[in-house]
Each structure stands twice: as C-alpha cells, then as structure tokens.
Enzyme design. Structure first.
Site, PDB file in Angstrom:
ATOM      1  CB  CYS A 204      39.871  37.544  42.645  1.00  0.00           C
ATOM      2  SG  CYS A 204      39.285  38.865  41.577  1.00  0.00           S
TER       3      CYS A 204
ATOM      4  CG  HIS B  82      44.178  37.188  40.308  1.00  0.00           C
ATOM      5  ND1 HIS B  82      43.493  36.001  40.258  1.00  0.00           N
ATOM      6  CD2 HIS B  82      43.282  38.152  39.997  1.00  0.00           C
ATOM      7  CE1 HIS B  82      42.240  36.234  39.926  1.00  0.00           C
ATOM      8  NE2 HIS B  82      42.081  37.524  39.760  1.00  0.00           N
TER       9      HIS B  82
ATOM     10  CD  GLU C  54      46.159  33.812  41.390  1.00  0.00           C
ATOM     11  OE1 GLU C  54      46.333  34.526  42.397  1.00  0.00           O
ATOM     12  OE2 GLU C  54      45.095  33.802  40.745  1.00  0.00           O
TER      13      GLU C  54
HETATM   14  N1  GLN Z   1      33.769  37.820  39.359  1.00  0.00           N
HETATM   15  C1  GLN Z   1      34.475  38.708  40.246  1.00  0.00           C
HETATM   16  C2  GLN Z   1      34.675  40.077  39.634  1.00  0.00           C
HETATM   17  O1  GLN Z   1      34.594  40.222  38.435  1.00  0.00           O
HETATM   18  C3  GLN Z   1      35.793  38.100  40.666  1.00  0.00           C
HETATM   19  C4  GLN Z   1      36.769  37.924  39.539  1.00  0.00           C
HETATM   20  C5  GLN Z   1      37.903  36.994  39.859  1.00  0.00           C
HETATM   21  O2  GLN Z   1      37.835  36.177  40.784  1.00  0.00           O
HETATM   22  N2  GLN Z   1      38.941  37.028  39.060  1.00  0.00           N
HETATM   23  O3  GLN Z   1      34.916  41.027  40.331  1.00  0.00           O
END
Ligand code: GLN
Length: 533
Positions: free
Chosen positions: A384, A510, A512
C-alpha cells in the site's frame, strides 16, 4: 435447513490483554476440528463506529474484511485460525449500536416510548449477536466481549449476556478468562483476583460456566478445587491457560485441558469422536523446528508498537513455516532512517518490507530504504503506502522527476505520481470512506506477480484513498517498471515490479489480511523464499 445455533460468550476479568481473542479463536479451532461450523464475533465497548478512525497507537492494526469492514485486529486472529472469512457482522462497537438505535428513534420506530439502555440498547446488542446465528451458516457463534468485567463501558454487553443466558438456556454458555498472578515472595499462585472478578460478574447476574485461568505456572488440583468452590463452577471447568511460546500453540494447550469437550458437555452437544488437527500440528511442528533463518527489515512509523503491523508479522510466521525457516523481523523506524545510517542499518537484512501507512511522517526514510533495496538488489515488498513510496522513489531517481510525490503528502507537487482516487474526490467524511475490502486484480502472464500467484485472476483486500497516477504509466514502463496487476474494472494499478531486480514488488492491496495458517499468502511465501537466496 435450520440449525440450532449454540452461543458461547467469552468475557475477561482481572486485567486487560489476557488474550480473550486467542482463547476464543483456539476454542473455535477445536470445534471446527471436530467438524462443526463456527464463527467468532467481537463486541467492542468504545464509541467509535469502527476502529478505522483510530490511530494504531491507540488500537493497534485496523483489520479489513472481504466486505470492507474496518475492524479490530482480533478478527485477523479469527481468520488466521479458522481460515474462514469474517464480515461486517463480526465486529460491533458501542458506537454502531447507538447509531442504529438513534437512527431507529429518528425514523419513529419507538414512537411514544422513552429510549433507554435497557431494553433498547441491550436489544440491539442481542440482535447483533443473534444475527450471525440467523444466517443458518454456523452451529456455534462465539462472541468475545471486549474490555474487562467491571468497566463502565461494557456493562450493557454483560447485561445482554445475562438476558441471553436466560433466553437461550442450554444453547448458551459463558467462559470467563481471568489471571492467577504468581507471587514470587511466597511462591504461590493467587486466586483472589479471580474470585473477585467472578463475584463482580455474579453481581451483574451472570454465572460463568467455565473459567479459563491464565497463569505462568501449572495450576494444581487444590487450586482448581478452591477456585471451583468459590466461583460455583465444577473443578473440571477450571481450565489452565499457561503462557505459550506462540499463539499457535494455544489450541493444542486448550485441547489438553479439554476445553472443547467441556463446552460441548455444557451445551448438551454429542461429541464427535474425531478431532482433525493434523494440518495445524504440521504447521506447528514446522514453526517450532526451523532449519534456517532469515532477517527481514520491516520499515514503518509505528514499529515501537508491534500490534500496529500484526497481520504482517503473522503472515511472516506462516510464510516462514512453509519455507522451514524462522523469519526474524527487524523493526526499523522510518523516522530514523537517513542516507548516512542506511548502509549500517541494513547490513544484516536479507529482505526489506515497507509497511502501509498514512501521512507525511517517516516518508523520507521509507524512500531511502526503497532506494537502497532497489539499487543493492535486496528483495523488496512494498504494501500500500510502501508500494506508493516505491513509485515515488522510481520517479525521483530513475525518471529524474525530483519533486515527484504523492498528493497525500504534497498537495502542491508538480509531479503527483500518486494521486487521489477519482472516487475519493468528493468525499469529506473520514470514517469508512476509503476504497475498502476485496477487489479483483488481473495479473499479466510472464511477470513476477504471475509466478508468485500462479494464476491471472486474484482478489485482494484494500484500504486506501490514493493510487498510481495513470498519466505517468508510459514513462514508468519506458524506464523499466512493469505494472503487472490491474483492476479490470477501473484500470487502476494494483501491482508494480522491476524485472531487472531479483525480487522487487509493490502492491496497492494488503496481502497480509488474507494469510492464514492453512493458506499462507503466496506473496509472503515467495518474498521469504527470495530473501533466503
Ligand atoms: N495513505 C495511502 C492511501 O490512502 C496508503 C494507505 C495504506 O497504506 N493503507 O492511499
């Protein structure tokens, strides 16, 4: 088909952090291993609608379900243990309970009545508990009541349990988790805090049926008898829960203590003779007897609180076991990384993971880490924000766009290589409005991602507002980055990689959240494998 769902409540006493979630998940695992269908639910007594708006320092990781609920990290344990997806219905907070009661009041559903904690709030709690049973999917619903008995906040939940115990009779049982502190000076395990906490539960009208006692030392027969006598439970329902080397050992410890058998007996359920835990035991055996070791740096801004990256740490445990290897995580503060200390900080690392996150703090350190991993051929996985930082690093140092940034950190940048998602542009409320939950991703054949997943069509969970800016796609591709995974509906870049590097991959989603004991996530498995080389 209608099934007679049984309800199991897990409350906690004496202190917080005793591991109700792990006990609930372990019991669920044992029931599942006996062939029953089980789900677990967590009721959280705080007023936020969900933990999505909470800082990880307050509440640890925010776990995301398939259907896009932002939930308590215990749901991650439930999924990792059971290998069954949870949903919005599996995590309920006081905020959500009040929100729906107040909405009903505004609609006029209680016309003429004074709306009160009892019965309106408790009715709403009870209906949320029974909702999972009503799906007809589960023979057992285990409900974990957050907080500690005696907290003002959790009173309505305990009251709902009291009412349900009365309504459900044999179809319901209460497990109370407590602590037996060890006094070194007298060399004794003390039972008084447990007695008092059960007294408190009794004061609220709830007689626990089973006591699970956390303890550093084995609990002998005399202590069990004493606790049983003072707390109105049978001595065989006093269960010892010793500190375990890993949470994955707890189902085995609970099996030795017959927790599942006692629960089935209390609920008048005939006991299936077979307990199928082979896969679990195999995993545990591999986990406890690794033949090699690998050190991976986890770069994040909340590393002093490891609960913030719970699912990542657990995914490494699953992936390590598959690779017969112990994954040592070196927790590295992105705030503290500089050009000057990077070489020294990274000297013992075989792989680098840059973690998800929000906001500007620690961004420079993350970009320095990625640059070092990219230029020194160190296996890299960016998740992310970690993927977004890899895009920024590449833009700055390969494309030469010195001010390239994400609009999240630098609204005025002339090169927003990471930009706000179109769908986010008119959103003003912060709660529950990110791109959340499972979305499809199409993987291009012949890429690293394809070799990792072994298939072209996958689904992964998301939690973000920003995306790779498609205006830059051509420039990145010409300079050697590959966009190997794309959302087929929106065209959004989901996976990026650099084919000239031994293992460099960034994912907007994600992985994970989907790694379980039975299904270790392929990205983590391949990343660990690459780091071992
Ligand atoms: N802050 C970034 C976004 O909103 C990444 C979010 C994250 O790592 N979950 O796109």
């Amino acid at each position: 088909m209608s099934i007679n769902t049984k309800y199991i409540f897990v409350t906690g006493g004496v202190t917080s952090s005793l591991g109700k979630g792990i006990i609930a998940a372990s019991l669920a695992k044992l029931l599942q291993a006996r062939g029953f269908t089980v789900t677990i639910q967590k009721l959280d007594p705080y007023i936020n609608i969900d933990p999505g708006t909470l800082n990880p320092y307050e509440h640890g990781e925010c776990y995301v379900t398939e259907d896009g609920a932002e939930t308590d990290l215990d749901l991650g344990h439930y999924e990792r243990f059971l290998n069954v997806a949870t949903s919005q219905a599996n995590n309920v907070t006081t905020g959500r309970i009040y929100q729906s009661v107040i909405e009903k009041e505004r609609k006029g559903e209680f016309l003429g009545k004074t709306v009160q904690v009892i019965p309106h709030i408790t009715d709403e709690i009870k209906s949320r508990i029974k909702l999972l049973g009503k799906t007809g999917q589960y023979q057992f619903v285990i409900t974990e009541i957050g907080g500690t008995v005696g907290d003002i906040e959790s009173l309505p939940y305990i009251e709902a349990v009291r009412q349900l115990k009365w309504e459900l009779g044999d179809n319901c049982t209460v497990i109370h988790l407590t602590l037996l502190p060890y006094l070194a000076t007298s060399g004794e395990l003390k039972t008084k805090p447990t007695q008092h906490s059960v007294k408190l539960l009794l004061e609220y009208g709830v007689q626990p049926d089973i006591l699970v006692c956390r303890s550093e030392y084995p609990i002998n027969k005399d202590i069990r008898r004493k606790i049983a006598l003072f707390c109105n439970v049978s001595p065989d329902a006093v269960i010892e829960a010793l500190d375990a080397a890993t949470i994955y050992e707890v189902p085995i410890l609970m099996e030795k203590e017959d927790l599942d058998k006692i629960v089935l007996k209390k609920l008048n359920v005939a006991m299936p003779p077979e307990l199928k835990l082979d896969k679990w035991r195999n995993f545990l055996d591999k986990l406890e007897h690794p033949t090699r070791e690998v050190t991976i740096g986890l770069i994040g801004k909340y590393v002093e609180l490891k609960e913030s990256y719970k699912s990542i740490a657990e995914a490494f445990i699953h992936a390590g076991a598959v690779n017969d290897c112990k994954v040592k995580i070196e927790w590295i503060h992105s705030d503290e990384l500089t050009e000057d200390n990077i070489k020294d900080t990274f000297k013992n690392l075989q792989g680098v993971l840059v973690a998800p996150g929000f906001g500007n703090r620690g961004i420079d350190g993350k970009i320095i880490a990625i640059n070092y991993a990219r230029t020194n051929n160190i296996p890299f996985l960016g998740i992310c924000l970690g993927m977004q930082c890899a895009v920024i690093e590449f833009a700055r140092n390969v494309l030469g766009l010195k001010d390239a940034h994400s609009r999240e950190m630098s609204p005025a940048t002339t090169n927003p290589v990471i930009d706000l998602l179109e769908a986010q542009k008119n959103i003003s409320h912060m709660g529950g409005t990110m791109r959340l939950g499972s979305y499809p991703c199409h993987i291009e054949e012949g890429t690293l991602a394809y070799s990792v997943y072994g298939t072209a069509d996958i689904n992964e969970r998301h939690r973000h507002r920003y995306e790779f800016n498609p205006e830059y796609t051509k420039d990145f591709i010409n300079a050697g980055m590959v966009i190997s995974g794309i959302n087929p509906d929106a065209g959004l870049a989901e996976i990026i990689e650099i084919p000239t590097h031994p293992f460099f991959i960034g994912v907007q989603f994600h992985p994970e959240y989907k790694s379980t004991v039975e299904n270790p996530h392929p990205l983590f498995v391949s990343f660990v494998k690459a780091s071992l080389k």
